[in-house]
Motif scaffolding. Sequence first.
Motif, PDB file in Angstrom:
ATOM      1  N   TYR A   1      97.470  74.777  93.840  1.00 23.62           N
ATOM      2  CA  TYR A   1      98.133  75.626  92.858  1.00 23.62           C
ATOM      3  C   TYR A   1      98.349  77.036  93.385  1.00 23.62           C
ATOM      4  CZ  TYR A   1      96.892  71.796  89.820  1.00 23.62           C
ATOM      5  OH  TYR A   1      96.779  70.553  89.275  1.00 23.62           O
ATOM      6  N   LEU A   2      99.438  77.623  92.950  1.00 22.31           N
ATOM      7  CA  LEU A   2      99.742  79.010  93.270  1.00 22.31           C
ATOM      8  C   LEU A   2      99.967  79.725  91.944  1.00 22.31           C
ATOM      9  CD1 LEU A   2     100.626  81.289  95.276  1.00 22.31           C
ATOM     10  CD2 LEU A   2     102.948  80.375  95.078  1.00 22.31           C
ATOM     11  N   VAL A   3      99.155  80.727  91.672  1.00 24.55           N
ATOM     12  CA  VAL A   3      99.326  81.484  90.438  1.00 24.55           C
ATOM     13  C   VAL A   3     100.481  82.472  90.607  1.00 24.55           C
ATOM     14  CG1 VAL A   3      98.262  83.128  88.848  1.00 24.55           C
ATOM     15  CG2 VAL A   3      96.879  81.276  89.838  1.00 24.55           C
ATOM     16  N   ILE A   4     101.401  82.457  89.665  1.00 21.28           N
ATOM     17  CA  ILE A   4     102.438  83.488  89.621  1.00 21.28           C
ATOM     18  C   ILE A   4     101.987  84.520  88.587  1.00 21.28           C
ATOM     19  CG2 ILE A   4     104.868  84.015  89.207  1.00 21.28           C
ATOM     20  CD1 ILE A   4     104.609  82.106  91.494  1.00 21.28           C
ATOM     21  N   PRO A   5     101.477  85.645  89.064  1.00 20.59           N
ATOM     22  CA  PRO A   5     100.999  86.654  88.104  1.00 20.59           C
ATOM     23  C   PRO A   5     102.178  87.288  87.364  1.00 20.59           C
ATOM     24  CG  PRO A   5     100.747  87.450  90.372  1.00 20.59           C
ATOM     25  CD  PRO A   5     101.311  86.071  90.473  1.00 20.59           C
ATOM     26  N   GLN A   6     101.854  88.023  86.318  1.00 18.60           N
ATOM     27  CA  GLN A   6     102.915  88.725  85.597  1.00 18.60           C
ATOM     28  C   GLN A   6     103.390  89.915  86.432  1.00 18.60           C
ATOM     29  OE1 GLN A   6     100.418  88.616  81.702  1.00 18.60           O
ATOM     30  NE2 GLN A   6     102.533  88.971  81.089  1.00 18.60           N
ATOM     31  N   ARG A   7     104.689  90.150  86.381  1.00 14.08           N
ATOM     32  CA  ARG A   7     105.248  91.250  87.164  1.00 14.08           C
ATOM     33  C   ARG A   7     104.763  92.585  86.590  1.00 14.08           C
ATOM     34  NH1 ARG A   7     111.549  91.843  88.989  1.00 14.08           N
ATOM     35  NH2 ARG A   7     111.514  94.043  89.597  1.00 14.08           N
ATOM     36  N   PRO A   8     104.246  93.451  87.455  1.00 16.52           N
ATOM     37  CA  PRO A   8     103.758  94.751  86.963  1.00 16.52           C
ATOM     38  C   PRO A   8     104.887  95.561  86.326  1.00 16.52           C
ATOM     39  CG  PRO A   8     102.963  94.329  89.186  1.00 16.52           C
ATOM     40  CD  PRO A   8     103.994  93.277  88.890  1.00 16.52           C
ATOM     41  N   VAL A   9     104.528  96.392  85.391  1.00 19.08           N
ATOM     42  CA  VAL A   9     105.532  97.241  84.728  1.00 19.08           C
ATOM     43  C   VAL A   9     106.024  98.328  85.685  1.00 19.08           C
ATOM     44  CG1 VAL A   9     104.578  96.823  82.440  1.00 19.08           C
ATOM     45  CG2 VAL A   9     103.733  98.745  83.812  1.00 19.08           C
ATOM     46  N   ASP A  10     107.141  98.922  85.318  1.00 19.61           N
ATOM     47  CA  ASP A  10     107.726 100.023  86.087  1.00 19.61           C
ATOM     48  C   ASP A  10     108.139  99.612  87.494  1.00 19.61           C
ATOM     49  OD1 ASP A  10     107.299 101.670  83.895  1.00 19.61           O
ATOM     50  OD2 ASP A  10     105.298 102.257  84.595  1.00 19.61           O
ATOM     51  N   THR A  11     108.582  98.372  87.645  1.00 16.92           N
ATOM     52  CA  THR A  11     109.056  97.923  88.959  1.00 16.92           C
ATOM     53  C   THR A  11     110.479  97.381  88.853  1.00 16.92           C
ATOM     54  OG1 THR A  11     108.124  95.707  88.584  1.00 16.92           O
ATOM     55  CG2 THR A  11     106.727  97.298  89.740  1.00 16.92           C
ATOM     56  N   ASP A  12     111.214  97.842  87.839  1.00 14.15           N
ATOM     57  CA  ASP A  12     112.506  97.235  87.526  1.00 14.15           C
ATOM     58  C   ASP A  12     113.501  97.231  88.682  1.00 14.15           C
ATOM     59  OD1 ASP A  12     111.450  96.828  85.127  1.00 14.15           O
ATOM     60  OD2 ASP A  12     112.644  98.317  84.030  1.00 14.15           O
ATOM     61  N   ASN A  13     113.535  98.315  89.436  1.00 18.22           N
ATOM     62  CA  ASN A  13     114.564  98.409  90.477  1.00 18.22           C
ATOM     63  C   ASN A  13     114.039  98.066  91.869  1.00 18.22           C
ATOM     64  OD1 ASN A  13     116.506  99.289  88.595  1.00 18.22           O
ATOM     65  ND2 ASN A  13     115.574 101.340  88.658  1.00 18.22           N
ATOM     66  N   TRP A  14     112.853  97.476  91.913  1.00 17.01           N
ATOM     67  CA  TRP A  14     112.247  97.219  93.222  1.00 17.01           C
ATOM     68  C   TRP A  14     112.868  95.987  93.866  1.00 17.01           C
ATOM     69  CZ3 TRP A  14     106.422  98.515  93.915  1.00 17.01           C
ATOM     70  CH2 TRP A  14     106.156  99.757  93.322  1.00 17.01           C
ATOM     71  N   ASP A  15     113.027  96.048  95.198  1.00 19.87           N
ATOM     72  CA  ASP A  15     113.496  94.848  95.892  1.00 19.87           C
ATOM     73  C   ASP A  15     112.297  93.947  96.226  1.00 19.87           C
ATOM     74  OD1 ASP A  15     112.245  95.809  98.175  1.00 19.87           O
ATOM     75  OD2 ASP A  15     114.085  96.561  99.074  1.00 19.87           O
ATOM     76  N   GLU A  16     112.598  92.747  96.744  1.00 19.51           N
ATOM     77  CA  GLU A  16     111.541  91.753  96.944  1.00 19.51           C
ATOM     78  C   GLU A  16     110.488  92.205  97.955  1.00 19.51           C
ATOM     79  OE1 GLU A  16     113.363  87.987  97.866  1.00 19.51           O
ATOM     80  OE2 GLU A  16     114.570  88.037  96.038  1.00 19.51           O
ATOM     81  N   THR A  17     110.929  92.895  98.981  1.00 19.61           N
ATOM     82  CA  THR A  17     109.983  93.337 100.007  1.00 19.61           C
ATOM     83  C   THR A  17     108.946  94.285  99.410  1.00 19.61           C
ATOM     84  OG1 THR A  17     111.763  93.177 101.612  1.00 19.61           O
ATOM     85  CG2 THR A  17     109.784  94.363 102.290  1.00 19.61           C
ATOM     86  N   ARG A  18     109.438  95.180  98.564  1.00 20.80           N
ATOM     87  CA  ARG A  18     108.536  96.160  97.957  1.00 20.80           C
ATOM     88  C   ARG A  18     107.657  95.469  96.917  1.00 20.80           C
ATOM     89  NH1 ARG A  18     110.484 101.463  94.944  1.00 20.80           N
ATOM     90  NH2 ARG A  18     108.549 102.682  94.960  1.00 20.80           N
ATOM     91  N   LEU A  19     108.249  94.563  96.159  1.00 16.76           N
ATOM     92  CA  LEU A  19     107.460  93.829  95.167  1.00 16.76           C
ATOM     93  C   LEU A  19     106.332  93.044  95.836  1.00 16.76           C
ATOM     94  CD1 LEU A  19     110.246  92.406  92.820  1.00 16.76           C
ATOM     95  CD2 LEU A  19     108.459  94.031  92.169  1.00 16.76           C
ATOM     96  N   ALA A  20     106.630  92.466  97.006  1.00 17.16           N
ATOM     97  CA  ALA A  20     105.632  91.639  97.689  1.00 17.16           C
ATOM     98  C   ALA A  20     104.385  92.450  98.041  1.00 17.16           C
ATOM     99  CB  ALA A  20     106.229  91.009  98.946  1.00 17.16           C
ATOM    100  N   GLU A  21     104.566  93.751  98.238  1.00 22.12           N
ATOM    101  CA  GLU A  21     103.410  94.587  98.572  1.00 22.12           C
ATOM    102  C   GLU A  21     102.414  94.682  97.418  1.00 22.12           C
ATOM    103  OE1 GLU A  21     104.548  98.411 100.101  1.00 22.12           O
ATOM    104  OE2 GLU A  21     106.221  97.545 101.235  1.00 22.12           O
ATOM    105  N   LEU A  22     102.900  94.389  96.221  1.00 19.84           N
ATOM    106  CA  LEU A  22     102.018  94.444  95.043  1.00 19.84           C
ATOM    107  C   LEU A  22     101.172  93.192  94.888  1.00 19.84           C
ATOM    108  CD1 LEU A  22     104.605  95.770  92.417  1.00 19.84           C
ATOM    109  CD2 LEU A  22     102.772  97.092  93.485  1.00 19.84           C
TER     110      LEU A  22
END
Lengths: 116, 210
Positions: free
Chosen positions: B169-190
């Motif tokens: 299993y791979l958990v898909i956590p909830q997307r953090p707030v205040d990341t609306d305009n982030w691209d995937e590379t930056r999101l992955a750092e979270l």
Amino acid sequence: MSAPNLKELPGFPGNEEGPVFSEPWEAQAFALTVAMHEKGLFEWADWAQTLGAVIAADKSGRSYYELWLEALETLITENSVLGTEEVSARKTAWREAVQRTPHGQPIVLAGSSGQQ
Amino acid sequence: MSTSKSSEHSHSHSHWSDMELRVKTLESLLVEKGYVDPKALDVIVETYETKVGPRNGAMVVAKAWSDPDYLERLRQDTTAAIAELGFIGRQGEHMRIVENQPGVHNMVVCTLCSCYPWSVLGLPPVWYKSAPYRSRAVSEPRAVLSEFGLELGEDTKIAVWDSTAEMRYLVIPQRPVDTDNWDETRLAELVTRDSMIGTGLPLSASEISA
């Protein structure tokens, strides 16, 4: 404590951030080697030399960490840290422990204090 | 507390490769004789695993957050959707995502077997394989999560997924707030490893934008 110089090792698979492992056992073998060196059981230069000799002698194209493990076993027995017979007996014991352990249960050696 | 658990172990016994046997042999003897401190081994592995974790799973999560079509493909066939990104597990390794939602938190356990999807998540943390983690994660997940510093409200249900040789299993956590305009590379750092096992949450936007 001196950090081991990974760049001394021939053909070491890594990038600018450090070693790259493709399976967990490779990291375990790596950690054992670093821990033994930190404990003063061998000089890093001796390790590099042993590993280099094993790699040079390999004709079957085994993976880097397969050769690493063989080199570690060689250095451990050559330096009499462990005896070949106890290593062989322990491996048999682990194999039997794995075979009698149902999937999903912790694997423990017979007679070990951790047995459940 | 609601705890769901899937445990279908169809393999009759465990399996280690010859390499795993040989490493375990050396490790157990060296530890017994006092040549090597198991805590030192843990530290070395943890030091390096933070660098070597392939971070593949983080890319999967970031894409799931930002691409609804990809998320749908993950739901339909997780293994194939992960392979789209070039991440191939060992043969027979089937993956399934479990999605955190408001009021639902997922966490994953397994034991000493090779049930950890390391091709996606990198190396497993040492505690993940410990018998206490496994048994307590099933019997008292809220307490275990609390020890990891993750306090969930009583109104949040915890689903515990038992990883097997056939299904990981791979958990898909909830997307953090205040990341609306982030691209995937930056999101992955979270996306932390623990957030993909369910023993932690992703970093918040402010933790990396500083």
